[in-house]
Design a protein around this motif. Structure first.
Motif, PDB file in Angstrom:
ATOM      1  N   LYS A 107       0.823  -1.207   0.000  1.00 44.21           N
ATOM      2  CA  LYS A 107       0.000   0.000   0.000  1.00 44.21           C
ATOM      3  C   LYS A 107       0.859   1.261   0.000  1.00 44.21           C
ATOM      4  CE  LYS A 107      -3.996  -2.098   2.325  1.00 44.21           C
ATOM      5  NZ  LYS A 107      -4.878  -2.037   3.521  1.00 44.21           N
ATOM      6  N   HIS A 108       2.113   1.103   0.448  1.00 43.50           N
ATOM      7  CA  HIS A 108       3.041   2.230   0.445  1.00 43.50           C
ATOM      8  C   HIS A 108       3.870   2.206  -0.838  1.00 43.50           C
ATOM      9  CE1 HIS A 108       1.972   3.132   4.549  1.00 43.50           C
ATOM     10  NE2 HIS A 108       2.311   1.907   4.947  1.00 43.50           N
ATOM     11  N   ALA A 109       3.915   3.332  -1.529  1.00 48.22           N
ATOM     12  CA  ALA A 109       4.585   3.400  -2.828  1.00 48.22           C
ATOM     13  C   ALA A 109       6.037   2.947  -2.756  1.00 48.22           C
ATOM     14  CB  ALA A 109       4.505   4.822  -3.379  1.00 48.22           C
ATOM     15  N   ASP A 110       6.720   3.263  -1.653  1.00 49.11           N
ATOM     16  CA  ASP A 110       8.132   2.906  -1.561  1.00 49.11           C
ATOM     17  C   ASP A 110       8.361   1.434  -1.243  1.00 49.11           C
ATOM     18  OD1 ASP A 110       7.188   3.007   1.026  1.00 49.11           O
ATOM     19  OD2 ASP A 110       8.948   4.010   1.851  1.00 49.11           O
ATOM     20  N   GLN A 111       7.274   0.678  -1.056  1.00 44.15           N
ATOM     21  CA  GLN A 111       7.392  -0.760  -0.798  1.00 44.15           C
ATOM     22  C   GLN A 111       6.682  -1.590  -1.872  1.00 44.15           C
ATOM     23  OE1 GLN A 111       6.891  -2.057   3.376  1.00 44.15           O
ATOM     24  NE2 GLN A 111       6.682   0.095   3.926  1.00 44.15           N
ATOM     25  N   ASN A 112       6.200  -0.905  -2.899  1.00 41.88           N
ATOM     26  CA  ASN A 112       5.487  -1.594  -3.984  1.00 41.88           C
ATOM     27  C   ASN A 112       6.508  -2.070  -5.023  1.00 41.88           C
ATOM     28  OD1 ASN A 112       3.487  -2.610  -5.568  1.00 41.88           O
ATOM     29  ND2 ASN A 112       2.614  -0.641  -6.149  1.00 41.88           N
ATOM     30  N   ILE A 113       7.145  -3.177  -4.715  1.00 38.40           N
ATOM     31  CA  ILE A 113       8.269  -3.678  -5.517  1.00 38.40           C
ATOM     32  C   ILE A 113       7.823  -4.132  -6.904  1.00 38.40           C
ATOM     33  CG2 ILE A 113       9.990  -5.524  -5.659  1.00 38.40           C
ATOM     34  CD1 ILE A 113      10.181  -5.396  -2.606  1.00 38.40           C
ATOM     35  N   ARG A 114       8.569  -3.636  -7.910  1.00 36.67           N
ATOM     36  CA  ARG A 114       8.279  -3.995  -9.299  1.00 36.67           C
ATOM     37  C   ARG A 114       9.532  -3.813 -10.132  1.00 36.67           C
ATOM     38  NH1 ARG A 114       3.384  -1.532 -13.094  1.00 36.67           N
ATOM     39  NH2 ARG A 114       3.756  -2.884 -14.905  1.00 36.67           N
ATOM     40  N   GLY A 115       9.781  -4.732 -11.037  1.00 48.16           N
ATOM     41  CA  GLY A 115      10.951  -4.606 -11.889  1.00 48.16           C
ATOM     42  C   GLY A 115      11.036  -5.734 -12.888  1.00 48.16           C
ATOM     43  N   THR A 116      12.206  -5.915 -13.473  1.00 48.28           N
ATOM     44  CA  THR A 116      12.427  -6.990 -14.432  1.00 48.28           C
ATOM     45  C   THR A 116      13.728  -7.708 -14.107  1.00 48.28           C
ATOM     46  OG1 THR A 116      13.580  -5.494 -15.961  1.00 48.28           O
ATOM     47  CG2 THR A 116      11.205  -5.808 -16.299  1.00 48.28           C
ATOM     48  N   VAL A 117      13.823  -8.930 -14.576  1.00 45.57           N
ATOM     49  CA  VAL A 117      15.039  -9.713 -14.386  1.00 45.57           C
ATOM     50  C   VAL A 117      15.213 -10.626 -15.599  1.00 45.57           C
ATOM     51  CG1 VAL A 117      13.780 -11.490 -13.095  1.00 45.57           C
ATOM     52  CG2 VAL A 117      16.259 -11.318 -12.863  1.00 45.57           C
ATOM     53  N   VAL A 118      16.446 -10.758 -16.052  1.00 44.83           N
ATOM     54  CA  VAL A 118      16.749 -11.655 -17.159  1.00 44.83           C
ATOM     55  C   VAL A 118      17.168 -13.003 -16.571  1.00 44.83           C
ATOM     56  CG1 VAL A 118      18.188 -12.088 -19.181  1.00 44.83           C
ATOM     57  CG2 VAL A 118      17.468  -9.753 -18.644  1.00 44.83           C
ATOM     58  N   LEU A 119      16.388 -14.035 -16.820  1.00 43.99           N
ATOM     59  CA  LEU A 119      16.717 -15.356 -16.303  1.00 43.99           C
ATOM     60  C   LEU A 119      17.865 -15.958 -17.112  1.00 43.99           C
ATOM     61  CD1 LEU A 119      13.164 -16.897 -15.735  1.00 43.99           C
ATOM     62  CD2 LEU A 119      14.583 -15.586 -14.153  1.00 43.99           C
ATOM     63  N   PRO A 120      18.951 -16.341 -16.460  1.00 44.26           N
ATOM     64  CA  PRO A 120      20.120 -16.850 -17.189  1.00 44.26           C
ATOM     65  C   PRO A 120      19.834 -18.099 -18.019  1.00 44.26           C
ATOM     66  CG  PRO A 120      20.322 -17.273 -14.823  1.00 44.26           C
ATOM     67  CD  PRO A 120      19.187 -16.319 -15.006  1.00 44.26           C
ATOM     68  N   GLU A 121      18.836 -18.890 -17.598  1.00 36.66           N
ATOM     69  CA  GLU A 121      18.505 -20.114 -18.326  1.00 36.66           C
ATOM     70  C   GLU A 121      17.238 -19.957 -19.171  1.00 36.66           C
ATOM     71  OE1 GLU A 121      20.576 -22.448 -18.348  1.00 36.66           O
ATOM     72  OE2 GLU A 121      21.803 -22.072 -16.558  1.00 36.66           O
ATOM     73  N   GLY A 122      16.709 -18.720 -19.235  1.00 36.68           N
ATOM     74  CA  GLY A 122      15.483 -18.487 -19.979  1.00 36.68           C
ATOM     75  C   GLY A 122      14.262 -19.002 -19.240  1.00 36.68           C
ATOM     76  N   THR A 123      13.105 -18.861 -19.870  1.00 36.27           N
ATOM     77  CA  THR A 123      11.848 -19.295 -19.250  1.00 36.27           C
ATOM     78  C   THR A 123      11.385 -20.650 -19.777  1.00 36.27           C
ATOM     79  OG1 THR A 123      10.496 -18.193 -20.930  1.00 36.27           O
ATOM     80  CG2 THR A 123      11.085 -16.903 -18.965  1.00 36.27           C
ATOM     81  N   GLY A 124      11.954 -21.084 -20.887  1.00 34.75           N
ATOM     82  CA  GLY A 124      11.543 -22.355 -21.466  1.00 34.75           C
ATOM     83  C   GLY A 124      10.310 -22.259 -22.333  1.00 34.75           C
ATOM     84  N   GLN A 125       9.865 -21.031 -22.610  1.00 32.04           N
ATOM     85  CA  GLN A 125       8.685 -20.885 -23.448  1.00 32.04           C
ATOM     86  C   GLN A 125       8.891 -19.788 -24.487  1.00 32.04           C
ATOM     87  OE1 GLN A 125       5.872 -19.979 -20.276  1.00 32.04           O
ATOM     88  NE2 GLN A 125       5.738 -17.864 -20.980  1.00 32.04           N
ATOM     89  N   GLU A 126       8.220 -19.944 -25.617  1.00 26.69           N
ATOM     90  CA  GLU A 126       8.269 -18.944 -26.677  1.00 26.69           C
ATOM     91  C   GLU A 126       7.458 -17.723 -26.248  1.00 26.69           C
ATOM     92  OE1 GLU A 126       9.556 -18.733 -29.908  1.00 26.69           O
ATOM     93  OE2 GLU A 126      10.808 -20.481 -29.500  1.00 26.69           O
ATOM     94  N   VAL A 127       8.013 -16.545 -26.468  1.00 28.42           N
ATOM     95  CA  VAL A 127       7.317 -15.306 -26.119  1.00 28.42           C
ATOM     96  C   VAL A 127       6.890 -14.599 -27.399  1.00 28.42           C
ATOM     97  CG1 VAL A 127       7.510 -13.049 -25.021  1.00 28.42           C
ATOM     98  CG2 VAL A 127       8.636 -15.028 -23.998  1.00 28.42           C
ATOM     99  N   THR A 128       5.586 -14.408 -27.561  1.00 31.15           N
ATOM    100  CA  THR A 128       5.063 -13.663 -28.703  1.00 31.15           C
ATOM    101  C   THR A 128       5.018 -12.193 -28.322  1.00 31.15           C
ATOM    102  OG1 THR A 128       3.722 -15.543 -29.415  1.00 31.15           O
ATOM    103  CG2 THR A 128       3.136 -13.385 -30.301  1.00 31.15           C
TER     104      THR A 128
END
Length: 234
Positions: free
Chosen positions: A52-73
């Motif tokens: 509920k607090h903006a400074d604790q609303n964690i969001r971001g991206t990460v590149v998985l070193p082994e990939g996700t195992g699925q095709e991304v359209t």
């Protein structure tokens, strides 16, 4: 919801009271994936934050070193040279107004949408359609950018978005049941290290409250947060 006989039999392999070390957890979770398709292995981590607090609303991206195992359209909203850049990088669909109209007409056969900042006036009106499905381009997720070649290549290679939900839990696909234990551990290490670095200054007490990994059709396996911190070297 009623559990299937297969699920109940599989669940007997898990000690519900035990906190497993990461290496043991992934060996077990692979054994729990008994469906007749390559199940996704999902990580669920409850964090010591108040979204509920903006400074604790964690969001971001990460590149998985082994990939996700699925095709991304991937669809990209861009024009001119940037549209060509996206096409050359491997985007599946590239366009502008005509792409927006196609989506407004009900087409949603894609997994991710990226847009250049100058196309957000077109994309903005799709918020009511893309927002509820988690497909709306957002700068925090790296999906609003002029660096299209980099964005397309990273998302195709296994870059994923994570965000804490209203209960403080992050749900992240970590790979497939067909992955080796080492591959799953490599992705786990990257994700948990990334989340640990995102710990807000306002977060109190234990940051990783509970951690579990599970296959699509199987039960969850609790992972020891203390062992996890040792595993990622923190």
């Amino acid at each position: 919801m009623a559990k299937s006989r297969r699920y109940k039999e599989t669940a007997k392999k898990v000690d519900k009271e035990k906190l497993y070390e990461p290496e043991t957890a992934f060996k077990l979770v692979k054994d729990l994936a008994t469906a007749n398709f390559d199940e996704t292995i999902e990580l669920s981590a409850k964090l010591g934050v108040n979204p509920k607090h903006a400074d604790q609303n964690i969001r971001g991206t990460v590149v998985l070193p082994e990939g996700t195992g699925q095709e991304v359209t991937l669809v990209v909203f861009a024009k001119g040279e940037k549209a060509k850049e996206a096409e050359d990088a491997g985007a599946d669909f590239v366009g502008g107004e005509e792409l927006a109209e196609k989506i407004e007409g009900g087409w949603l056969d894609f997994d991710l949408a990226v847009a250049t900042p100058d196309m957000m006036s077109v994309v903005g009106r799709l918020g009511r359609i893309l927002g509820p499905k988690g497909l709306m381009p957002n700068p925090k997720a790296g999906t609003v950018t002029f660096e299209l070649e980099k964005a397309v290549e990273e998302f195709k290679a296994g870059k994923i978005e994570y965000r804490v939900d209203k209960t403080g839990i992050v749900h992240i696909p970590i790979g497939k049941a067909s992955f080796s234990e080492e591959q799953l551990l490599n992705n786990y290490h990257k994700i948990m290290d990334t989340l640990a670095k995102e710990r807000p200054a306002a977060a109190k007490g234990k940051f990783f409250r509970t951690i579990a990994v599970s296959p699509t059709m199987g039960p969850g396996v609790k992972v020891d947060p203390v062992a996890t911190m040792a595993f990622i070297g923190r």
